[in-house]
Design an enzyme around this catalytic site. Sequence first.
Site, mmCIF file in Angstrom:
data_model
loop_
_atom_site.group_PDB
_atom_site.id
_atom_site.type_symbol
_atom_site.label_atom_id
_atom_site.label_comp_id
_atom_site.label_asym_id
_atom_site.label_seq_id
_atom_site.Cartn_x
_atom_site.Cartn_y
_atom_site.Cartn_z
ATOM 1 N N HIS A 115 -2.503 7.261 7.170
ATOM 2 C CA HIS A 115 -1.568 8.204 6.538
ATOM 3 C C HIS A 115 -2.287 9.489 6.124
ATOM 4 O O HIS A 115 -1.717 10.573 6.197
ATOM 5 C CB HIS A 115 -0.935 7.588 5.281
ATOM 6 C CG HIS A 115 0.264 6.726 5.558
ATOM 7 N ND1 HIS A 115 1.415 7.219 6.139
ATOM 8 C CD2 HIS A 115 0.506 5.417 5.314
ATOM 9 C CE1 HIS A 115 2.305 6.249 6.234
ATOM 10 N NE2 HIS A 115 1.786 5.132 5.747
ATOM 11 N N GLN A 138 2.916 9.972 1.386
ATOM 12 C CA GLN A 138 4.199 9.260 1.354
ATOM 13 C C GLN A 138 5.032 9.617 0.127
ATOM 14 O O GLN A 138 6.216 9.309 0.069
ATOM 15 C CB GLN A 138 3.972 7.737 1.376
ATOM 16 C CG GLN A 138 3.359 7.237 2.673
ATOM 17 C CD GLN A 138 3.241 5.737 2.656
ATOM 18 O OE1 GLN A 138 2.251 5.190 2.183
ATOM 19 N NE2 GLN A 138 4.253 5.051 3.160
ATOM 20 N N CYS A 185 6.289 -0.029 7.417
ATOM 21 C CA CYS A 185 5.838 1.061 6.550
ATOM 22 C C CYS A 185 7.013 1.543 5.709
ATOM 23 O O CYS A 185 8.121 1.683 6.217
ATOM 24 C CB CYS A 185 5.315 2.196 7.431
ATOM 25 S SG CYS A 185 4.817 3.659 6.501
ATOM 26 N N LEU A 186 6.753 1.815 4.434
ATOM 27 C CA LEU A 186 7.817 2.290 3.539
ATOM 28 C C LEU A 186 8.360 3.645 3.992
ATOM 29 O O LEU A 186 9.479 4.006 3.630
ATOM 30 C CB LEU A 186 7.292 2.389 2.103
ATOM 31 C CG LEU A 186 6.841 1.068 1.463
ATOM 32 C CD1 LEU A 186 6.201 1.337 0.103
ATOM 33 C CD2 LEU A 186 8.012 0.100 1.323
ATOM 34 N N GLY A 237 0.831 -1.197 0.000
ATOM 35 C CA GLY A 237 0.000 0.000 0.000
ATOM 36 C C GLY A 237 0.865 1.246 0.000
ATOM 37 O O GLY A 237 2.023 1.194 0.406
ATOM 38 N N HIS A 278 -4.091 1.018 7.836
ATOM 39 C CA HIS A 278 -2.746 1.613 7.837
ATOM 40 C C HIS A 278 -2.674 2.774 6.830
ATOM 41 O O HIS A 278 -2.200 3.865 7.160
ATOM 42 C CB HIS A 278 -1.718 0.530 7.496
ATOM 43 C CG HIS A 278 -0.308 1.017 7.372
ATOM 44 N ND1 HIS A 278 0.700 0.633 8.236
ATOM 45 C CD2 HIS A 278 0.272 1.867 6.482
ATOM 46 C CE1 HIS A 278 1.822 1.244 7.879
ATOM 47 N NE2 HIS A 278 1.598 1.985 6.812
ATOM 48 N N GLU A 279 -3.168 2.538 5.614
ATOM 49 C CA GLU A 279 -3.069 3.563 4.563
ATOM 50 C C GLU A 279 -3.977 4.755 4.847
ATOM 51 O O GLU A 279 -3.585 5.903 4.627
ATOM 52 C CB GLU A 279 -3.393 2.958 3.193
ATOM 53 C CG GLU A 279 -2.460 1.845 2.737
ATOM 54 C CD GLU A 279 -0.991 2.194 2.845
ATOM 55 O OE1 GLU A 279 -0.629 3.373 2.676
ATOM 56 O OE2 GLU A 279 -0.183 1.288 3.122
#
Length: 172
Positions: free
Chosen positions: A140, A50, A93-94, A45, A136-137
């Site tokens: 953000h 991000q 997480c990226l 995701g 999670h997304e």
Amino acid sequence: MILDIVTYPDPRLQQKCEPVAEISDEIRRLAADMLETMYAAPGVGLAAPQVGRNMRLLVMDPAAQDAEKRPRVLINPELTLSGEDLLSEQEGCLSVPLNYRADVLRKSRVLLRARDLDGKLIEEELTGFPAIVIQHEADHLDGILFIDRISRLRRTMYDSKVKKWLRRKKVA
Ligand code: ZN
């Protein structure tokens, strides 16, 4: 085009994002680039902040490990959480450096309302891993990272690791 991923503690990750007003060519291009960036990372995701964009747009593919890709673009998603607590084990997480992972409590059911790239209304219920990914997304888009949902002690330990890493990066 693969985009640069913004990483913690960049303040752009802590802002509440603005709704997407119109699904323009720019939005379609951004969504395509975000999917390419997500698959290249690789991740399951990616949310607009991000990649440094303050807008309520995210892409995901919780089945990324499978052979068949199922890319999804979700615009202005709204989540209604229900069900029991669900342990998201070793979430990462990226945008969270040092490949840090920790267990996070999520909810087991998500009612998702969003628009797709054609402006079509999506309404569906997600459970299991896809429910974890969308929570999670969507976090953000409200400026929340999974490290905001771990214990104070773990967070303090992680922050000191990041500080040391940033100092070393500056010197190098
Ligand atoms: Zn993330």
